[in-house]
Design an enzyme around this catalytic site. Structure first.
Site, PDB file in Angstrom:
ATOM      1  N   LYS A  51      -6.381  -3.425   5.525  1.00 34.81           N
ATOM      2  CA  LYS A  51      -5.553  -2.406   4.859  1.00 34.81           C
ATOM      3  C   LYS A  51      -5.863  -0.995   5.373  1.00 34.81           C
ATOM      4  CE  LYS A  51      -2.922  -4.524   1.715  1.00 34.81           C
ATOM      5  NZ  LYS A  51      -1.486  -4.298   1.537  1.00 34.81           N
ATOM      6  N   TYR A 103     -10.147  -7.957   3.765  1.00 42.04           N
ATOM      7  CA  TYR A 103      -8.873  -7.501   3.199  1.00 42.04           C
ATOM      8  C   TYR A 103      -8.758  -5.979   3.321  1.00 42.04           C
ATOM      9  CZ  TYR A 103      -5.714  -5.859  -0.498  1.00 42.04           C
ATOM     10  OH  TYR A 103      -4.736  -5.196  -1.197  1.00 42.04           O
ATOM     11  N   LEU A 139       5.120  -4.687   1.085  1.00 38.59           N
ATOM     12  CA  LEU A 139       4.213  -5.166   0.034  1.00 38.59           C
ATOM     13  C   LEU A 139       3.595  -6.513   0.407  1.00 38.59           C
ATOM     14  CD1 LEU A 139       6.481  -4.444  -3.088  1.00 38.59           C
ATOM     15  CD2 LEU A 139       5.084  -2.858  -1.770  1.00 38.59           C
ATOM     16  N   THR A 195      -4.328   0.663  -0.844  1.00 36.11           N
ATOM     17  CA  THR A 195      -5.078   0.145  -1.993  1.00 36.11           C
ATOM     18  C   THR A 195      -6.355   0.925  -2.278  1.00 36.11           C
ATOM     19  OG1 THR A 195      -6.473  -1.724  -2.656  1.00 36.11           O
ATOM     20  CG2 THR A 195      -5.980  -1.564  -0.325  1.00 36.11           C
ATOM     21  N   GLU A 253      -9.006  -0.410  -2.799  1.00 35.67           N
ATOM     22  CA  GLU A 253     -10.074  -1.129  -2.088  1.00 35.67           C
ATOM     23  C   GLU A 253     -10.526  -0.367  -0.839  1.00 35.67           C
ATOM     24  OE1 GLU A 253     -11.709  -4.424  -2.431  1.00 35.67           O
ATOM     25  OE2 GLU A 253     -11.217  -3.852  -4.465  1.00 35.67           O
TER      26      GLU A 253
HETATM   27  P1  NAP Z   1       0.964 -10.611  -4.372  1.00 37.41           P
HETATM   28  O1  NAP Z   1       1.477 -10.969  -5.717  1.00 37.41           O
HETATM   29  O2  NAP Z   1      -0.173 -11.383  -3.797  1.00 37.41           O
HETATM   30  O3  NAP Z   1       2.200 -10.645  -3.354  1.00 37.41           O
HETATM   31  C1  NAP Z   1       2.005 -10.626  -1.962  1.00 37.41           C
HETATM   32  C2  NAP Z   1       3.319 -10.914  -1.282  1.00 37.41           C
HETATM   33  O4  NAP Z   1       3.084 -10.994   0.136  1.00 37.41           O
HETATM   34  C3  NAP Z   1       3.950 -12.283  -1.672  1.00 37.41           C
HETATM   35  O5  NAP Z   1       5.333 -12.134  -1.707  1.00 37.41           O
HETATM   36  C4  NAP Z   1       3.531 -13.176  -0.517  1.00 37.41           C
HETATM   37  O6  NAP Z   1       4.367 -14.292  -0.332  1.00 37.41           O
HETATM   38  C5  NAP Z   1       3.696 -12.192   0.631  1.00 37.41           C
HETATM   39  N1  NAP Z   1       3.017 -12.641   1.848  1.00 37.41           N
HETATM   40  C6  NAP Z   1       1.764 -13.115   1.974  1.00 37.41           C
HETATM   41  N2  NAP Z   1       1.528 -13.468   3.255  1.00 37.41           N
HETATM   42  C7  NAP Z   1       2.669 -13.221   3.940  1.00 37.41           C
HETATM   43  C8  NAP Z   1       3.070 -13.411   5.286  1.00 37.41           C
HETATM   44  N3  NAP Z   1       2.245 -13.930   6.201  1.00 37.41           N
HETATM   45  N4  NAP Z   1       4.320 -13.058   5.646  1.00 37.41           N
HETATM   46  C9  NAP Z   1       5.186 -12.562   4.739  1.00 37.41           C
HETATM   47  N5  NAP Z   1       4.879 -12.356   3.439  1.00 37.41           N
HETATM   48  C10 NAP Z   1       3.638 -12.701   3.044  1.00 37.41           C
HETATM   49  O7  NAP Z   1       0.515  -9.076  -4.346  1.00 37.41           O
HETATM   50  P2  NAP Z   1       0.944  -7.874  -5.322  1.00 37.41           P
HETATM   51  O8  NAP Z   1      -0.054  -7.772  -6.412  1.00 37.41           O
HETATM   52  O9  NAP Z   1       2.379  -7.947  -5.621  1.00 37.41           O
HETATM   53  O10 NAP Z   1       0.667  -6.629  -4.363  1.00 37.41           O
HETATM   54  C11 NAP Z   1       1.673  -6.146  -3.480  1.00 37.41           C
HETATM   55  C12 NAP Z   1       1.008  -5.399  -2.326  1.00 37.41           C
HETATM   56  O11 NAP Z   1       0.253  -4.309  -2.831  1.00 37.41           O
HETATM   57  C13 NAP Z   1       0.019  -6.234  -1.506  1.00 37.41           C
HETATM   58  O12 NAP Z   1       0.118  -5.794  -0.173  1.00 37.41           O
HETATM   59  C14 NAP Z   1      -1.335  -5.867  -2.069  1.00 37.41           C
HETATM   60  O13 NAP Z   1      -2.327  -6.034  -1.091  1.00 37.41           O
HETATM   61  C15 NAP Z   1      -1.102  -4.412  -2.431  1.00 37.41           C
HETATM   62  N6  NAP Z   1      -1.871  -3.889  -3.569  1.00 37.41           N
HETATM   63  C16 NAP Z   1      -1.863  -4.557  -4.757  1.00 37.41           C
HETATM   64  C17 NAP Z   1      -2.547  -4.023  -5.832  1.00 37.41           C
HETATM   65  C18 NAP Z   1      -2.561  -4.720  -7.175  1.00 37.41           C
HETATM   66  O14 NAP Z   1      -3.431  -4.371  -7.995  1.00 37.41           O
HETATM   67  N7  NAP Z   1      -1.634  -5.638  -7.449  1.00 37.41           N
HETATM   68  C19 NAP Z   1      -3.206  -2.780  -5.698  1.00 37.41           C
HETATM   69  C20 NAP Z   1      -3.151  -2.125  -4.477  1.00 37.41           C
HETATM   70  C21 NAP Z   1      -2.473  -2.676  -3.414  1.00 37.41           C
HETATM   71  P3  NAP Z   1       4.147 -15.646  -1.190  1.00 37.41           P
HETATM   72  O15 NAP Z   1       4.760 -15.390  -2.539  1.00 37.41           O
HETATM   73  O16 NAP Z   1       4.863 -16.652  -0.383  1.00 37.41           O
HETATM   74  O17 NAP Z   1       2.665 -15.861  -1.297  1.00 37.41           O
HETATM   75  N1  GDD Z   2     -10.504 -12.848  -8.928  1.00 36.86           N
HETATM   76  C1  GDD Z   2     -11.604 -12.896  -9.692  1.00 36.86           C
HETATM   77  N2  GDD Z   2     -11.954 -14.079 -10.279  1.00 36.86           N
HETATM   78  N3  GDD Z   2     -12.323 -11.772  -9.853  1.00 36.86           N
HETATM   79  C2  GDD Z   2     -13.421 -11.827 -10.657  1.00 36.86           C
HETATM   80  C3  GDD Z   2     -13.811 -13.002 -11.298  1.00 36.86           C
HETATM   81  C4  GDD Z   2     -13.056 -14.192 -11.090  1.00 36.86           C
HETATM   82  O1  GDD Z   2     -13.359 -15.258 -11.604  1.00 36.86           O
HETATM   83  N4  GDD Z   2     -14.911 -12.730 -12.041  1.00 36.86           N
HETATM   84  C5  GDD Z   2     -15.193 -11.442 -11.869  1.00 36.86           C
HETATM   85  N5  GDD Z   2     -14.294 -10.883 -11.023  1.00 36.86           N
HETATM   86  C6  GDD Z   2     -14.319  -9.490 -10.536  1.00 36.86           C
HETATM   87  C7  GDD Z   2     -14.204  -9.344  -9.025  1.00 36.86           C
HETATM   88  O2  GDD Z   2     -15.468  -9.604  -8.402  1.00 36.86           O
HETATM   89  C8  GDD Z   2     -13.755  -7.889  -8.939  1.00 36.86           C
HETATM   90  O3  GDD Z   2     -14.867  -7.023  -9.012  1.00 36.86           O
HETATM   91  C9  GDD Z   2     -12.911  -7.699 -10.187  1.00 36.86           C
HETATM   92  O4  GDD Z   2     -13.185  -8.821 -11.037  1.00 36.86           O
HETATM   93  C10 GDD Z   2     -11.399  -7.655  -9.926  1.00 36.86           C
HETATM   94  O5  GDD Z   2     -11.063  -8.777  -9.117  1.00 36.86           O
HETATM   95  P1  GDD Z   2      -9.532  -9.143  -8.807  1.00 36.86           P
HETATM   96  O6  GDD Z   2      -8.776  -9.241 -10.061  1.00 36.86           O
HETATM   97  O7  GDD Z   2      -9.556 -10.317  -7.884  1.00 36.86           O
HETATM   98  O8  GDD Z   2      -8.984  -7.852  -8.087  1.00 36.86           O
HETATM   99  P2  GDD Z   2      -9.597  -6.921  -6.934  1.00 36.86           P
HETATM  100  O9  GDD Z   2      -9.967  -5.615  -7.583  1.00 36.86           O
HETATM  101  O10 GDD Z   2     -10.626  -7.599  -6.133  1.00 36.86           O
HETATM  102  O11 GDD Z   2      -8.329  -6.717  -5.986  1.00 36.86           O
HETATM  103  C11 GDD Z   2      -7.043  -6.410  -6.545  1.00 36.86           C
HETATM  104  O12 GDD Z   2      -6.873  -5.030  -6.656  1.00 36.86           O
HETATM  105  C12 GDD Z   2      -6.882  -4.326  -5.395  1.00 36.86           C
HETATM  106  C13 GDD Z   2      -6.704  -2.843  -5.729  1.00 36.86           C
HETATM  107  O13 GDD Z   2      -7.923  -2.279  -6.088  1.00 36.86           O
HETATM  108  C14 GDD Z   2      -5.993  -7.061  -5.617  1.00 36.86           C
HETATM  109  O14 GDD Z   2      -4.730  -6.958  -6.233  1.00 36.86           O
HETATM  110  C15 GDD Z   2      -5.956  -6.365  -4.278  1.00 36.86           C
HETATM  111  O15 GDD Z   2      -4.862  -6.873  -3.501  1.00 36.86           O
HETATM  112  C16 GDD Z   2      -5.754  -4.860  -4.516  1.00 36.86           C
HETATM  113  O16 GDD Z   2      -5.742  -4.162  -3.292  1.00 36.86           O
END
Ligand code: NAP
Ligand code: GDD
Length: 361
Positions: A167, A163, A92, A139, A141
């Site tokens: 991925k 990003y 993750l 993801t 994305e």
């Molecule tokens: P997050 O809160 O940003 O957590 C990312 C984790 O990766 C944190 O523990 C971070 O450590 C660690 N990390 C970052 N750089 C690293 C490095 N160089 N070496 C080791 N660890 C590192 O993300 P999340 O929302 O939990 O998401 C978990 C995973 O699912 C990510 O890979 C993300 O891209 C993917 N994903 C997320 C979503 C979503 O909507 N949340 C959707 C699809 C996929 P620190 O705490 O030290 O920063």
């Molecule tokens: N972060 C952010 N901040 N996003 C904004 C803002 C702002 O002020 N205003 C509008 N947005 C819009 C972004 O341009 C994007 O279209 C949407 O809100 C969601 O942005 P984020 O919440 O940053 O998430 P994300 O969809 O770009 O990415 C997240 O979801 C992905 C899965 O679809 C991350 O968790 C990724 O790590 C993950 O893969």
């Protein structure tokens, strides 16, 4: 090792300090796993989301362990995997902010793309291909979101950020190592999922934290970028269960995980405002869009071009039929429940901040 007659199942979680890592650690510990979380070195404390597990004497260094390794460090990753010989690895770890990946593309891809390769190579080279299962945090994305269409495991992938390109590399490496070496390696293609533990720079948390801060009289306005992007938002707790289910299948298969409903960022703001007693209306002023409270005229939200991305992913909507059919997975928490939980959490944080200013910023 065994507990009674049951063998102990060992899992490594890369990214345990993140939103998903913290929920997954709780989930696996509740199932009786021995959980090895991997954190990277930071100059400030980065264990806020798992401190409750570290301070639980029943599990800390008995069922729950922490290790240092950076996903850029193949040597550290290799020795960790060799020493622990886990049954399951959840990768993750990532620089997971899409917008920021345009500013720091090299390290984003090194961690998000090559990081997975370093883990897969460690599984392979240490002869663990038949015993260690691998989960890759893929993801939505990957799809790029240019068309208004439902996306599933067979949809075209056309990433639109460093990003997502990193991925996509990890996604294909996971498939390749599965096909070439028979490793039980799967991609969970997860759509956006949120929670009170969501990082504060992601849009949902920025909105719940911003509007509750205005309500508390501490913040003045919330500045956002593109209000018209659409996302399929679920709850992280539901999504970590899906990760685990994927590794319990007979055959390794990739799965889309999503709610099947999407909303604009604008709509998310409107729901949050209405739950906090505001009646928001929108108007254009000086090239910015303003969201103001019709009862008081107060500006709540203002658009700021500085938050726009060089490329945007406009529309994400997932079809999780395969997960429903094969994993029996359905999301339990809907958007209203998600937002209410986030608002309750952030309201409490601001209350605390009134007494102890700045401790939570
Ligand atoms: P997050 O809160 O940003 O957590 C990312 C984790 O990766 C944190 O523990 C971070 O450590 C660690 N990390 C970052 N750089 C690293 C490095 N160089 N070496 C080791 N660890 C590192 O993300 P999340 O929302 O939990 O998401 C978990 C995973 O699912 C990510 O890979 C993300 O891209 C993917 N994903 C997320 C979503 C979503 O909507 N949340 C959707 C699809 C996929 P620190 O705490 O030290 O920063
Ligand atoms: N972060 C952010 N901040 N996003 C904004 C803002 C702002 O002020 N205003 C509008 N947005 C819009 C972004 O341009 C994007 O279209 C949407 O809100 C969601 O942005 P984020 O919440 O940053 O998430 P994300 O969809 O770009 O990415 C997240 O979801 C992905 C899965 O679809 C991350 O968790 C990724 O790590 C993950 O893969």
């Amino acid at each position: 090792m065994s507990s009674g007659n049951r063998p102990i199942i060992k899992a490594i979680i890369f990214g345990v300090t993140g939103q998903d890592g913290s929920y997954l650690a709780e989930f696996l510990l509740a199932k009786g796993y021995e959980v090895h979380g991997v954190r990277r070195r930071a100059s400030t404390f980065n264990t806020g989301r798992i401190d409750h597990l570290i301070s639980d004497r029943k599990i800390w260094e008995n069922k729950f362990f922490l290790h240092y390794a950076d996903l850029e460090d193949a040597v550290a990753i290799n020795s960790l995997i060799l020493n622990i010989k886990p049954n399951e690895i959840y990768n993750l770890g990532a620089q997971s902010h899409v917008g920021l990946s345009f500013d720091i593309p090299m390290s984003t891809i090194n961690v998000g793309g090559l990081g997975s390769l370093r883990i897969l190579e460690a599984i392979l080279r240490n002869d663990l291909s038949k015993t260690t299962k691998f989960y890759q945090a893929s993801t939505s994305e990957l799809f790029g979101g240019l068309k208004n269409q439902e996306l599933d495991e067979n949809s075209l992938m056309a990433p639109r950020s460093p990003y997502a390109v990193g991925k996509l590399m990890a996604y294909w490496l996971t498939k390749n190592y599965r096909d070439a070496y028979g490793i039980f390696a799967v991609n969970g293609i997860l759509f956006n999922h949120e929670s009170p533990r969501r990082g504060e720079t992601f849009v949902t948390r920025k909105i719940t934290r911003g509007i509750t801060g205005i309500k508390a009289g501490i913040l003045d306005e919330l500045h956002l970028g593109n209000l018209d992007a659409m996302r399929d938002w679920g709850h992280a707790k539901d999504y970590v269960e899906a990760m685990w289910l994927m590794l319990q299948q007979e055959q390794p298969t990739d799965f889309v995980i999503a709610t099947g409903q999407n909303y604009t960022v604008r709509r998310f703001v409107e729901i949050v405002c209405s739950k906090l007693g505001y009646e928001i209306q929108w108007k254009i002023e000086d090239n910015a869009e303003i969201g103001y409270d019709t009862k008081t005229g107060k500006t709540l939200v203002r658009t700021d071009a500085g938050y726009l991305r060089p490329l945007e992913v406009d529309f994400l909507l997932g079809n999780a039929n395969r997960a429903r059919e094969l994993l029996g997975w359905i999301p339990k928490i809907e958007i209203d429940g998600l937002i209410e939980e986030m608002l309750e959490n952030d309201t409490q944080l601001w209350e605390r901040e009134k007494f102890f200013p700045n401790i939570n910023r």
